[in-house]
Write an enzyme that holds these catalytic residues in place. Structure first.
Site, PDB file in Angstrom:
ATOM      1  N   PRO A 316      48.224  55.223  22.408  1.00 38.14           N
ATOM      2  CA  PRO A 316      46.773  55.670  21.741  1.00 38.14           C
ATOM      3  C   PRO A 316      45.206  54.538  22.290  1.00 38.14           C
ATOM      4  CG  PRO A 316      48.946  53.717  21.069  1.00 38.14           C
ATOM      5  CD  PRO A 316      48.629  54.177  22.493  1.00 38.14           C
ATOM      6  N   ARG A 319      40.786  58.382  24.196  1.00 34.48           N
ATOM      7  CA  ARG A 319      40.763  59.167  25.386  1.00 34.48           C
ATOM      8  C   ARG A 319      39.832  59.301  26.415  1.00 34.48           C
ATOM      9  NH1 ARG A 319      42.252  65.561  24.486  1.00 34.48           N
ATOM     10  NH2 ARG A 319      44.039  64.848  23.298  1.00 34.48           N
ATOM     11  N   ASP A 371      46.699  44.180  36.938  1.00 34.81           N
ATOM     12  CA  ASP A 371      47.701  44.645  38.000  1.00 34.81           C
ATOM     13  C   ASP A 371      48.152  46.130  37.699  1.00 34.81           C
ATOM     14  OD1 ASP A 371      48.085  44.798  40.724  1.00 34.81           O
ATOM     15  OD2 ASP A 371      49.882  43.236  41.036  1.00 34.81           O
TER      16      ASP A 371
END
Length: 577
Positions: A316, A319, A371
């Site tokens: 979600p 983009r 990370d």
């Protein structure tokens, strides 16, 4: 290949791992001296060098093996025998779990991350779950309030290995008891006791005492961050006693702790009780065993995949222009693939993007950068991929995909903790939650900047919100050091028409950033603009950013707190006279 060579190779790999972990412990053991000397630049350098140790020693072993085999290729049967011999060396080995990961790394380096099958690798451990050798000495020490909590805490602090003077030990003990009494009540506190880890956990400019508070209601975390004054005297900044607070301290967006752990599996098992929400991978990551954490992360993914009926879908959010991001709907991680071609405004290469991700891995993430684990030749079953995502993968990243019939192989990807994109979060919340999110966003920008990181693209879509409500940056393709940026004020317009022109009336060079422009992107929403102006208006001033740059260039290392300012004793309690 001559018979008997398999055992020699197995022993060579294990000896190589011994050398690597020995150096790992050596660098870690210097943390106390670096802290006591307040050598914060050495702290940062040690963090980077320790991260590089693993790959360096894998490379040394690979070269040894090529010499042993005279560069001859090995068949599958030979490799299976090597793994058999290696497995036999592990039952009495104290760091068996990381030794298996090291074997995997050597194999992947030798064979270019190909033919990664359970027969050849330790996809899952060969040893019983959570097995580790009898611990030669306890990991922690128990303290009971036989003569009251003041006496108990005085013994705890006196047991610390730190050799610096305390600013005011009695004051700090008073604050801790006050906090514990407010939380538990006098009677319950009297029935509680402490178990304290023998080793301090060092990170940034703090040494953390980590313990367990055993109460009539169960076991709670007991965390004390120890800092230094400008005069080099020690003080305890706060006391954290909830699992949520401990989870943030050991969070995935923070640098790894330096904690002396000759038996990492035992330490991970000990930590598990006070960090119940952390996976095994996250616990190994927190204590600096990031390569084994990658192994555990992959295992967690395989276990989840085996037990679900989900298909991978596009993640979600808006983009990305550089990354294609996908996920499993119920899984707490995302998978990020660098696209073959970027949007026109992204003038960079894939190599640049990978370098940015490596920079984040090595830098102090100050709790504000997620990370990642990096994988090569990652295999996915086609049946687990939704048709829409498969079409998107072939459209955006075809050069990185090999079709194997029922499977595809993605040449390179990153796995990262899944968060709610901040832009989506801001659309869904209001009131105090909205205010908290904007405060968190601004604090994230400030803390990144203080750590010499400029995000580049500061749009809300490039940040995520964790389950604890913290805002974390996760889009690294435009990241750079603060000291590389030229922060400028927009020159006054020459004529009224200049303000209406499509092109700026002033010259713009590479590296130029105009903080005044941030206001147009970040304050367009009428719900957000006033909050931003109230809490973070200085982010729109070039002189604010230049002042930060000057502090960085002067060598100043900012304090980083893994908790809210209001939790600090100096804020929460009025200092005693």
């Amino acid at each position: 290949m001559p018979r008997g060579l398999e055992l020699l190779i197995a022993q060579t790999i294990l000896q190589g791992f011994d050398a690597q972990y020995g150096r790992f412990l050596e660098v870690t053991s210097g943390a106390q001296q670096r802290f006591e000397q307040a050598d914060w630049h050495a702290v940062q350098q040690a963090m980077k060098s320790r991260i590089h140790l693993y790959d360096h020693h894998v490379g040394l072993v690979v070269e040894q093996l090529r010499c042993i085999t005279n560069g001859q290729s090995t068949d599958a049967a030979f490799l299976l025998r090597v793994k058999e011999h290696y497995t036999r060396l592990l039952p009495d080995y104290p760091r068996f779990e990381i030794a298996e990961s090291f074997f995997n790394s050597v194999y992947c380096r030798l064979f270019d991350h190909r033919s990664l099958t359970p027969e050849r690798l330790f996809i899952f451990s060969s040893q019983p779950e959570r097995r580790f050798r009898t611990i030669p000495r306890p990991l922690a020490k128990d303290f009971y309030p036989d003569h009251g909590w003041e006496s108990l805490l005085m013994r705890v602090i006196s047991d610390l290995p730190l050799r610096l003077r305390w600013q005011n030990k009695s004051r700090d003990i008073h604050y801790i008891i006050r906090h514990l009494t407010e939380m538990l009540g006098t009677d319950n506190l009297a029935e509680s006791h402490l178990q304290v880890a023998n080793e301090l956990f060092y990170r940034n400019k703090a040494a953390w005492l980590v313990g367990k508070l055993n109460t009539p209601f169960g076991t709670l975390p007991f965390l004390l961050p120890i800092h230094q004054t400008d005069d080099g005297e020690l003080f305890i900044d706060t006391c954290l006693t909830t699992t949520a607070e401990a989870s943030i301290v050991f969070g995935f967006a923070r640098s790894y702790f330096m904690v002396y752990a000759p038996l990492p599996a035992a330490l991970v098992e000990w930590l598990r009780e006070i960090l119940p929400g952390k996976t095994t991978a996250e616990l190994y990551m927190a204590i600096g065993c990031q390569k084994h954490a990658k192994t555990e992360s992959y295992r967690e993914y395989l276990v989840y995949l085996q037990g679900c009926n989900e298909q991978f879908i596009e993640a979600p959010g808006i983009r990305g222009m550089v990354m294609l991001v996908f996920t499993l709907p119920g899984f707490d991680r995302v998978f990020k693939v660098i696209k073959d071609k970027f949007a026109p405004q992204k003038e960079m290469s894939a190599a640049h993007v990978r370098a940015c991700y490596q920079l984040v891995k090595e830098h102090d993430r100050v709790g504000r950068m997620a990370d990642t684990q990096e994988f090569e030749n990652f295999v996915l079953e086609k049946r687990h991929i939704s048709p829409t995502l498969m079409e998107l993968l072939l459209q955006e990243a075809a050069e990185k995909i090999t079709d194997l019939g029922e499977q595809i192989v993605i040449r390179h990807l990153y796995i990262e903790r899944r968060m709610v994109p901040l832009n989506i979060w801001l659309e869904q919340v209001e009131g105090q939650q909205l205010r908290d999110a904007i405060e968190e966003y601004g604090n994230a920008i400030r803390q990144l900047a203080a750590a010499n990181i400029f995000p580049g693209d500061m749009l809300f879509k490039n940040f995520g919100v964790t389950r604890h409500g913290r805002v974390v940056f996760y889009d690294y393709d435009e990241i750079c050091y603060m000291t590389e940026v030229n922060f400028r004020d927009i020159p006054p317009s020459r004529y009224p028409e200049d303000e209406l022109a499509s092109e700026p009336w002033y010259s713009v060079s590479p590296g130029d950033v105009f903080p005044e422009e941030f206001r147009h992107w970040l304050c367009a929403d009428p719900r957000i603009g006033p909050l931003f102006e109230e809490m973070h208006a200085d982010l729109f001033r070039a002189d604010y950013w230049r002042a930060l740059q000057n502090r960085i260039r002067e060598g100043h290392v900012e304090d980083v707190y893994a908790y809210r300012r209001r939790q600090r004793f100096s804020v929460r309690y009025r200092p005693q006279v």
